[in-house]
Every structure is written in C-alpha cells, then in structure tokens.
Design a protein around this motif. Structure first.
Motif, PDB file in Angstrom:
ATOM      1  N   LEU A 172      69.768  86.200  -0.412  1.00  0.00           N
ATOM      2  CA  LEU A 172      68.788  86.922  -0.377  1.00  0.00           C
ATOM      3  C   LEU A 172      69.548  87.796  -1.956  1.00  0.00           C
ATOM      4  O   LEU A 172      68.609  87.762  -2.907  1.00  0.00           O
ATOM      5  CB  LEU A 172      68.948  88.315   0.562  1.00  0.00           C
ATOM      6  CG  LEU A 172      68.124  87.596   1.047  1.00  0.00           C
ATOM      7  CD1 LEU A 172      68.886  89.424   2.205  1.00  0.00           C
ATOM      8  CD2 LEU A 172      66.580  87.999   1.372  1.00  0.00           C
ATOM      9  N   LEU A 173      70.757  87.246  -2.098  1.00  0.00           N
ATOM     10  CA  LEU A 173      71.298  87.439  -4.191  1.00  0.00           C
ATOM     11  C   LEU A 173      70.607  86.270  -5.107  1.00  0.00           C
ATOM     12  O   LEU A 173      71.124  86.998  -6.203  1.00  0.00           O
ATOM     13  CB  LEU A 173      73.022  87.853  -3.736  1.00  0.00           C
ATOM     14  CG  LEU A 173      74.004  87.745  -5.066  1.00  0.00           C
ATOM     15  CD1 LEU A 173      72.937  89.222  -5.367  1.00  0.00           C
ATOM     16  CD2 LEU A 173      75.038  87.748  -4.616  1.00  0.00           C
ATOM     17  N   SER A 174      71.373  85.051  -4.136  1.00  0.00           N
ATOM     18  CA  SER A 174      70.965  84.034  -5.541  1.00  0.00           C
ATOM     19  C   SER A 174      69.197  84.472  -5.491  1.00  0.00           C
ATOM     20  O   SER A 174      68.953  83.994  -7.146  1.00  0.00           O
ATOM     21  CB  SER A 174      71.148  83.190  -4.813  1.00  0.00           C
ATOM     22  OG  SER A 174      72.500  82.395  -4.668  1.00  0.00           O
ATOM     23  N   GLY A 184      63.273  82.097 -11.384  1.00  0.00           N
ATOM     24  CA  GLY A 184      63.554  81.516 -10.231  1.00  0.00           C
ATOM     25  C   GLY A 184      61.336  81.732 -10.273  1.00  0.00           C
ATOM     26  O   GLY A 184      60.796  81.658 -10.300  1.00  0.00           O
ATOM     27  N   SER A 185      62.284  80.929  -8.645  1.00  0.00           N
ATOM     28  CA  SER A 185      61.321  79.577  -7.714  1.00  0.00           C
ATOM     29  C   SER A 185      60.729  80.343  -6.867  1.00  0.00           C
ATOM     30  O   SER A 185      62.546  79.818  -6.621  1.00  0.00           O
ATOM     31  CB  SER A 185      60.945  78.437  -8.758  1.00  0.00           C
ATOM     32  OG  SER A 185      61.423  77.735  -9.162  1.00  0.00           O
ATOM     33  N   ILE A 192      69.477  75.874  -3.206  1.00  0.00           N
ATOM     34  CA  ILE A 192      70.084  77.087  -2.847  1.00  0.00           C
ATOM     35  C   ILE A 192      69.956  76.562  -1.481  1.00  0.00           C
ATOM     36  O   ILE A 192      71.082  76.901  -0.770  1.00  0.00           O
ATOM     37  CB  ILE A 192      69.777  78.639  -2.666  1.00  0.00           C
ATOM     38  CG1 ILE A 192      69.968  78.862  -4.825  1.00  0.00           C
ATOM     39  CG2 ILE A 192      70.901  79.490  -1.753  1.00  0.00           C
ATOM     40  CD1 ILE A 192      69.750  80.050  -4.799  1.00  0.00           C
ATOM     41  N   PHE A 193      69.108  77.088  -0.493  1.00  0.00           N
ATOM     42  CA  PHE A 193      69.605  76.596   1.031  1.00  0.00           C
ATOM     43  C   PHE A 193      69.839  75.235   1.807  1.00  0.00           C
ATOM     44  O   PHE A 193      70.137  75.305   2.338  1.00  0.00           O
ATOM     45  CB  PHE A 193      67.515  77.699   1.988  1.00  0.00           C
ATOM     46  CG  PHE A 193      67.780  77.138   2.974  1.00  0.00           C
ATOM     47  CD1 PHE A 193      68.850  78.314   4.252  1.00  0.00           C
ATOM     48  CD2 PHE A 193      66.966  75.882   3.647  1.00  0.00           C
ATOM     49  CE1 PHE A 193      68.664  78.081   5.216  1.00  0.00           C
ATOM     50  CE2 PHE A 193      67.823  76.025   5.655  1.00  0.00           C
ATOM     51  CZ  PHE A 193      68.065  76.737   5.737  1.00  0.00           C
ATOM     52  N   LEU A 194      69.227  74.971   0.643  1.00  0.00           N
ATOM     53  CA  LEU A 194      69.293  72.899   1.365  1.00  0.00           C
ATOM     54  C   LEU A 194      71.095  72.395   0.915  1.00  0.00           C
ATOM     55  O   LEU A 194      71.144  71.926   1.573  1.00  0.00           O
ATOM     56  CB  LEU A 194      68.696  71.755   0.135  1.00  0.00           C
ATOM     57  CG  LEU A 194      69.038  70.040   0.467  1.00  0.00           C
ATOM     58  CD1 LEU A 194      68.458  69.870   1.530  1.00  0.00           C
ATOM     59  CD2 LEU A 194      67.540  70.182  -0.869  1.00  0.00           C
ATOM     60  N   ARG A 195      71.877  73.319  -0.580  1.00  0.00           N
ATOM     61  CA  ARG A 195      73.056  73.148  -0.654  1.00  0.00           C
ATOM     62  C   ARG A 195      73.856  73.812   0.503  1.00  0.00           C
ATOM     63  O   ARG A 195      74.788  73.497   1.000  1.00  0.00           O
ATOM     64  CB  ARG A 195      73.439  73.729  -1.723  1.00  0.00           C
ATOM     65  CG  ARG A 195      72.801  73.746  -3.368  1.00  0.00           C
ATOM     66  CD  ARG A 195      73.010  73.732  -4.519  1.00  0.00           C
ATOM     67  NE  ARG A 195      74.229  74.211  -4.531  1.00  0.00           N
ATOM     68  CZ  ARG A 195      74.774  74.836  -5.575  1.00  0.00           C
ATOM     69  NH1 ARG A 195      74.029  75.528  -6.370  1.00  0.00           N
ATOM     70  NH2 ARG A 195      76.242  75.218  -5.812  1.00  0.00           N
ATOM     71  N   MET A 196      73.438  74.868   0.975  1.00  0.00           N
ATOM     72  CA  MET A 196      74.261  75.381   1.991  1.00  0.00           C
ATOM     73  C   MET A 196      73.837  74.566   3.464  1.00  0.00           C
ATOM     74  O   MET A 196      75.020  74.221   3.440  1.00  0.00           O
ATOM     75  CB  MET A 196      73.382  76.840   2.346  1.00  0.00           C
ATOM     76  CG  MET A 196      73.491  77.894   1.632  1.00  0.00           C
ATOM     77  SD  MET A 196      73.270  79.151   1.805  1.00  0.00           S
ATOM     78  CE  MET A 196      73.728  80.127   1.000  1.00  0.00           C
ATOM     79  N   LEU A 197      72.915  73.860   3.342  1.00  0.00           N
ATOM     80  CA  LEU A 197      72.771  73.440   4.918  1.00  0.00           C
ATOM     81  C   LEU A 197      73.338  71.756   4.591  1.00  0.00           C
ATOM     82  O   LEU A 197      74.244  71.671   5.042  1.00  0.00           O
ATOM     83  CB  LEU A 197      70.956  72.376   5.206  1.00  0.00           C
ATOM     84  CG  LEU A 197      70.722  72.085   6.259  1.00  0.00           C
ATOM     85  CD1 LEU A 197      70.935  73.150   7.385  1.00  0.00           C
ATOM     86  CD2 LEU A 197      69.649  71.818   6.549  1.00  0.00           C
ATOM     87  N   VAL A 198      73.633  71.117   2.855  1.00  0.00           N
ATOM     88  CA  VAL A 198      74.497  70.090   3.150  1.00  0.00           C
ATOM     89  C   VAL A 198      76.292  69.912   3.133  1.00  0.00           C
ATOM     90  O   VAL A 198      76.884  69.520   4.076  1.00  0.00           O
ATOM     91  CB  VAL A 198      74.111  69.515   1.915  1.00  0.00           C
ATOM     92  CG1 VAL A 198      74.997  68.600   0.884  1.00  0.00           C
ATOM     93  CG2 VAL A 198      72.582  69.312   1.373  1.00  0.00           C
ATOM     94  N   PHE A 199      75.871  71.403   2.730  1.00  0.00           N
ATOM     95  CA  PHE A 199      77.980  71.814   3.160  1.00  0.00           C
ATOM     96  C   PHE A 199      78.285  71.870   4.333  1.00  0.00           C
ATOM     97  O   PHE A 199      79.278  71.658   4.962  1.00  0.00           O
ATOM     98  CB  PHE A 199      77.990  72.964   2.382  1.00  0.00           C
ATOM     99  CG  PHE A 199      79.418  73.585   2.322  1.00  0.00           C
ATOM    100  CD1 PHE A 199      80.690  72.672   1.808  1.00  0.00           C
ATOM    101  CD2 PHE A 199      79.338  74.974   3.186  1.00  0.00           C
ATOM    102  CE1 PHE A 199      81.720  73.660   2.556  1.00  0.00           C
ATOM    103  CE2 PHE A 199      80.661  75.250   3.833  1.00  0.00           C
ATOM    104  CZ  PHE A 199      81.826  74.360   3.894  1.00  0.00           C
ATOM    105  N   VAL A 245      79.444  73.555  -3.617  1.00  0.00           N
ATOM    106  CA  VAL A 245      78.577  72.857  -2.551  1.00  0.00           C
ATOM    107  C   VAL A 245      77.930  73.793  -2.126  1.00  0.00           C
ATOM    108  O   VAL A 245      76.102  73.526  -2.598  1.00  0.00           O
ATOM    109  CB  VAL A 245      79.175  71.560  -1.880  1.00  0.00           C
ATOM    110  CG1 VAL A 245      77.853  70.532  -1.724  1.00  0.00           C
ATOM    111  CG2 VAL A 245      79.651  70.563  -2.460  1.00  0.00           C
ATOM    112  N   GLY A 246      78.343  74.523  -0.996  1.00  0.00           N
ATOM    113  CA  GLY A 246      76.671  75.080  -0.173  1.00  0.00           C
ATOM    114  C   GLY A 246      76.410  76.471  -0.942  1.00  0.00           C
ATOM    115  O   GLY A 246      75.795  77.219  -0.490  1.00  0.00           O
ATOM    116  N   ASN A 247      77.432  76.881  -2.440  1.00  0.00           N
ATOM    117  CA  ASN A 247      77.361  78.602  -3.192  1.00  0.00           C
ATOM    118  C   ASN A 247      77.205  79.416  -1.890  1.00  0.00           C
ATOM    119  O   ASN A 247      76.840  80.297  -2.058  1.00  0.00           O
ATOM    120  CB  ASN A 247      75.466  78.452  -3.711  1.00  0.00           C
ATOM    121  CG  ASN A 247      75.384  79.564  -4.311  1.00  0.00           C
ATOM    122  OD1 ASN A 247      76.366  79.647  -5.479  1.00  0.00           O
ATOM    123  ND2 ASN A 247      74.107  80.067  -4.737  1.00  0.00           N
TER     124      ASN A 247
END
Length: 405
Positions: A172-174, A184-185, A192-199, A245-247
């Motif tokens: 939400l913050l990002s 943003g888009s 951002i969500f993909l980075r979290m998932l990868v981590f 990686v995961g932000n």
C-alpha cells in the motif's frame, strides 16, 4: 577519550542499565523488556541525554548505537522464528490472514479520519493512516517468549499476522508513493508484488533444501563457532534480501531465516549460540535505543494533542481490527483480545514509515515528533498489557503448549 573508548564506555553503561532495569521490571511483575524501554527513555534526551554528556563528544556515537540496535532487532526476530516451525505457522494461516488484513484496514481508515480532523491534506491523511497500519511484533514476541506462550496458537497467529501486515503495508505504501508522485501504474504495483513473491518463494526454497545440508557440513569442519558464524551471516543476508529483492522490512527476512533454521538438526546448538549473542549484547541495545531516539521535551501543546489522538486511534484500531480478524477465524473472545493486544506495538516499523514521510515531504517535523511519540506509547503499553491479559495463563515449556485450533 578516543571515539572507540567512548563507544565501549557507553555500551558498558547501556548494557548495565538495561539489565538492571529489566531485573527490576521482572521483580515488579512486568516483562523485563518494559524496564529496558523505560531506562532508554530516562537515558535519552527526554531526561539525562547521555549521548550529549561532555565525555561523549563523538558525533557518530549515536549512529553507531543505532546500527547495533538494528542488528538487535534482526536477532530478536530470528530467535522468534527459531522458536517456531514453518508447518506450525502454516496451520495458523487463516487467523493470520484475517487478523493481518483487518489489523491494517481499520487503523488506516481511522488514521485517515484523524488526519482530516487535524486539517491534514488528503494525501497527508492517507499517509498518516498508513503509519498507523504498520505493526512491529518484536516487542510482543519477546514478551510472549518471557511468558512461555510464543508457540501457543495466539503466538502463531500473531507472528503470521505480522507477516501479512508487513506485506500489505509495504504494498500500500509503495502504491501510494508511486501514484501520489504521478509515476505509478498498475504495472509498477504488480512489479512490487512480484518482487515480494520472488523473495518469499526463493528464501523458503533455499531454507528448506539447501541450508540444512550446509549447516550439517559446516558443523563438521574444524572451525571455531563456524556454525554460529554461518547462521549469523545467513540471517544478515536474508534481512538484506528482504529489503533489496522483496522490498520488505529486513526483520521479515530475519524472521524467515529463523524459521528455516528451526528445521535444522543443529537447532539446539544454534539456539544457544544465537540467544547468547542476542540477549547478551544486541537486543538490550535495541530496546534502550528506542528510548534514546525520543525527546519528550520537544512536544508542544499542539503536537501533544495530535500525538495523543493518533496514539488512541493506533491502539484502538489495531486491537479491534486484529481482534475481529481472530474472531472471524473462530478464536474465542479472550484469545482474540490477547492477539489484538499483541499487534498494538508499532516499534521500528512505525519509525521507518515516519522517516519515509519526512523524506517525501508528507509530514512536518512536529508531525514526525507526534508519530514518534505514538510509536513510543504503543511500544511501552504492549508488554504490561500482554502480561495482564496472560495473567491467568501458566508459563509452560514450549513443547507442552497445544497448537490445536
């Protein structure tokens, strides 16, 4: 004195004061962490201002202590993860999701309303709500460990909800910062969500298949404390990867590292070594540093009123939100109240979000002080509140606590 001598003298004072205050707090029937937080407040700029005593004239001293404190919170969350097992945490996924989601949504909505009530611009009010949506369970985890109930289903739900909380608030913050800046888009948010998932996927995969094998091999090598050094390095790398990686917050990475090593055949050896390192040095510095970072004397009447307002909403919103989530997951009212109380503390996560707001021009210095005051209030009230709510619970060995739902 040289800067190094100043540092070791300051550490000697802080560690002695922390342990003495923890002892007095425990003797008074409160968690030891409460005493360590209070002694930090006393030694900080609110009263003694130890970092500005003439003998400590090195301007980098405070920053060095802060960095040691950050290592302390990583170790604290690592040890909390080490107490658990990933299968046990997965069994609490339902309550973790409900408590995490409602524990973020309700405080954000209430914080937005309070911001508008204090004549904040809409984007500033949204950011204020986001700071209230954060949770830091490092204080609660330490208190539950002292009470011997970390591996109860309340403790499991609490830690799982904190992970959901972290993911939601960062997303939400990002998204908010990207959209408010006009850059943003949907693709940005998706990335951002993909980075979290990868981590998350890669850290769990490495932890389940590679780390146990490496620990076994390193434990057989003729290296002094090689296993503990390896575990410490992995914890630091997990914390780093969580951010880069995961932000996500580095404490989430440290917690996951602890979960992974909980499966290791060397768990008891790791636990002894890391606990000694944590509670002998870094963790007390972390708790004391929270008080060192607060200056109550800078609060004027207007800032004080704002601080009290957002603190009240922070406590009420998180307690009710996470508590209702626990009830939806079929926890009893007593368990829901206990879990909700454990989510109140904002700790270092709240401070990080407030700092982001300062850098982005979303909060003024006085508003930043009010948010820091809210963080301190929620952090201070959580340990005695949990102690009172668990007063009728017997502190039992971890293995004896049922995880049945």
């Amino acid at each position: 004195m040289t800067p190094f001598l100043q540092l070791i003298f300051l550490l000697a004072i802080l560690l002695t004061a922390a342990k003495l205050a923890g002892y007095l707090s425990a003797a008074a029937g409160q968690p030891a962490v409460l005493g360590e937080l209070l002694i930090g407040l006393i030694l900080g700029p609110s009263l003694v201002d130890i970092l500005h005593v003439p003998i400590f004239d090195d301007h980098l001293l405070g920053e060095t202590v802060e960095h040691l404190a950050e290592i302390g919170v990583l170790l604290l969350m690592f040890v909390a993860g080490l107490e658990l097992h990933i299968d046990e945490l997965a069994r609490s996924s339902k309550v973790s999701a409900y408590a995490g989601i409602l524990g973020v949504a309700i405080p954000i909505a209430l914080g937005y309303g309070v911001g508008l009530g204090f004549d904040f611009e809409p984007r500033q009010a949204v950011f204020l709500g986001l700071t209230l949506g954060a949770t830091s369970v490092s204080i609660s985890a330490q208190t539950l460990m002292e009470l011997g109930v970390l591996r109860s289903r309340i403790g499991m739900g609490l830690l799982g909800a904190a992970v959901f909380d972290d993911v939601m608030v960062i997303l939400l913050l990002s998204a908010f910062l990207a959209l408010s800046s006009g850059t943003g888009s949907i693709a940005t948010i998706g990335l951002i969500f993909l980075r979290m998932l990868v981590f998350l996927i890669s850290s769990v995969a490495l932890g389940m298949w590679l780390l146990p094998r490496l620990v076994r091999k390193i434990s057989r090598l003729p290296i002094s404390q090689g296993t503990i050094t390896f575990v410490f390095v992995v914890m630091l790398l997990y914390g780093l990867a969580a951010e880069v990686v995961g932000n996500m917050a580095s404490i989430t990475g440290a917690f996951l590292a602890g979960l992974m090593f909980a499966r290791s055949p060397e768990k008891e050896r790791i636990e002894r070594g890391m606990s000694a390192l944590s509670y002998g040095l870094f963790v007390p510095v972390f708790f004391v540093n929270i008080g060192l970072s607060v200056n109550v004397r800078q609060l004027d009447a207007g800032v004080l009123l704002l601080m009290l307002g957002i603190a009240l909403v922070a406590v009420f919103g998180k307690w009710v939100g996470a508590g209702l989530g626990a009830r939806l997951a079929e926890f009893s009212w007593r368990e829901a109240i206990q879990l909700g109380a454990g989510m109140i503390s904002r700790g270092e996560v709240g401070l990080i979000l407030a700092s982001v707001g300062m850098m982005e021009g979303l909060v003024s210095e006085s508003e930043f002080s009010a948010i820091v005051g809210m963080v301190l209030i929620t952090t201070l009230i959580t340990p005695p509140l949990l102690r009172a709510l668990f007063a009728k619970e017997e502190a039992r060995p971890v293995a004896e606590i049922s995880l049945e739902q």
